[in-house]
Design a protein around this motif. Structure first.
Motif, PDB file in Angstrom:
ATOM      1  N   GLU A 138       1.567   9.409  -5.500  1.00 50.45           N
ATOM      2  CA  GLU A 138       1.941  10.766  -5.083  1.00 50.45           C
ATOM      3  C   GLU A 138       2.999  11.364  -6.015  1.00 50.45           C
ATOM      4  OE1 GLU A 138       1.592  14.196  -2.864  1.00 50.45           O
ATOM      5  OE2 GLU A 138       0.311  12.430  -2.952  1.00 50.45           O
ATOM      6  N   ARG A 171       0.835  -1.204   0.000  1.00 47.27           N
ATOM      7  CA  ARG A 171       0.000   0.000   0.000  1.00 47.27           C
ATOM      8  C   ARG A 171       0.875   1.262   0.000  1.00 47.27           C
ATOM      9  NH1 ARG A 171      -3.058  -1.016   4.580  1.00 47.27           N
ATOM     10  NH2 ARG A 171      -3.790  -2.850   3.505  1.00 47.27           N
ATOM     11  N   ASP A 172       1.934   1.240   0.785  1.00 47.07           N
ATOM     12  CA  ASP A 172       2.839   2.402   0.845  1.00 47.07           C
ATOM     13  C   ASP A 172       3.539   2.632  -0.496  1.00 47.07           C
ATOM     14  OD1 ASP A 172       2.167   2.770   3.501  1.00 47.07           O
ATOM     15  OD2 ASP A 172       3.985   1.814   4.273  1.00 47.07           O
ATOM     16  N   PHE A 173       3.933   1.554  -1.149  1.00 47.58           N
ATOM     17  CA  PHE A 173       4.576   1.665  -2.452  1.00 47.58           C
ATOM     18  C   PHE A 173       3.612   2.259  -3.472  1.00 47.58           C
ATOM     19  CE2 PHE A 173       6.159  -0.812  -6.345  1.00 47.58           C
ATOM     20  CZ  PHE A 173       7.076   0.164  -6.685  1.00 47.58           C
ATOM     21  N   HIS A 174       2.398   1.750  -3.485  1.00 50.94           N
ATOM     22  CA  HIS A 174       1.378   2.285  -4.395  1.00 50.94           C
ATOM     23  C   HIS A 174       1.130   3.764  -4.106  1.00 50.94           C
ATOM     24  CE1 HIS A 174      -2.765   3.138  -5.743  1.00 50.94           C
ATOM     25  NE2 HIS A 174      -2.389   2.427  -6.780  1.00 50.94           N
ATOM     26  N   ALA A 175       1.037   4.113  -2.829  1.00 49.18           N
ATOM     27  CA  ALA A 175       0.798   5.513  -2.452  1.00 49.18           C
ATOM     28  C   ALA A 175       1.961   6.402  -2.902  1.00 49.18           C
ATOM     29  CB  ALA A 175       0.587   5.625  -0.948  1.00 49.18           C
ATOM     30  N   TYR A 176       3.189   5.895  -2.771  1.00 53.71           N
ATOM     31  CA  TYR A 176       4.358   6.669  -3.194  1.00 53.71           C
ATOM     32  C   TYR A 176       4.320   6.931  -4.699  1.00 53.71           C
ATOM     33  CZ  TYR A 176       9.136   7.785  -4.513  1.00 53.71           C
ATOM     34  OH  TYR A 176      10.240   8.380  -5.065  1.00 53.71           O
ATOM     35  N   ALA A 191       7.985  -4.199  -0.731  1.00 56.64           N
ATOM     36  CA  ALA A 191       6.631  -4.676  -1.038  1.00 56.64           C
ATOM     37  C   ALA A 191       6.671  -6.133  -1.495  1.00 56.64           C
ATOM     38  CB  ALA A 191       5.992  -3.795  -2.103  1.00 56.64           C
ATOM     39  N   MET A 211      11.301   0.612  -2.144  1.00 59.65           N
ATOM     40  CA  MET A 211       9.934   0.315  -1.732  1.00 59.65           C
ATOM     41  C   MET A 211       9.385  -0.905  -2.482  1.00 59.65           C
ATOM     42  SD  MET A 211       8.251   4.050  -1.143  1.00 59.65           S
ATOM     43  CE  MET A 211       6.918   3.458  -0.078  1.00 59.65           C
TER      44      MET A 211
END
Length: 110
Positions: A10, A2-7, A103, A99
């Motif tokens: 963004e 999720r953090d990778f996708h968000a990065y 992931a 990231m």
């Protein structure tokens, strides 16, 4: 994951164009073919991925090697003309790769 996708999301929304291309197209697409080739060897007969999953892996395993080269040319042009900073472009690719690795490791453990 999720953090990778968000990065990546963004970066595409807010970063300078060259840095966004560096994080998404250059870093991610640059390794997609190799990852897909290895995954396909290991998962080709796995029923769980199904025909669509197998198709995706096959398509990326034969992926055009020129995509990351084209991305690099875009990045170089963005740095040359401005406003992209070479350090920021490099950092965005490195963060993306880091990231992605995290992931993938998390997905493997799950």
């Amino acid at each position: 994951v999720r953090d990778f996708h968000a990065y990546l999301t963004e970066m595409c929304r807010t970063a300078e164009f060259g840095a966004a291309v560096s994080a998404t197209n250059y870093a991610v697409e640059g390794v997609a073919q190799k990852i897909s080739e290895k995954a396909l060897r290991g998962l080709a007969k796995n029923e769980k991925i199904g025909p669509r999953g197998r198709w995706w892996l096959e398509e990326h395993a034969k992926y055009d090697d020129e995509h990351p080269i084209h991305a690099l040319e875009i990045i170089k042009d963005c740095v040359k003309r401005g406003p992209d900073n070479p350090g920021a472009v490099t950092d965005s690719a490195l963060k993306s790769l880091d990231m992605m690795r995290s992931a993938m490791e998390a997905t493997y453990r799950a």
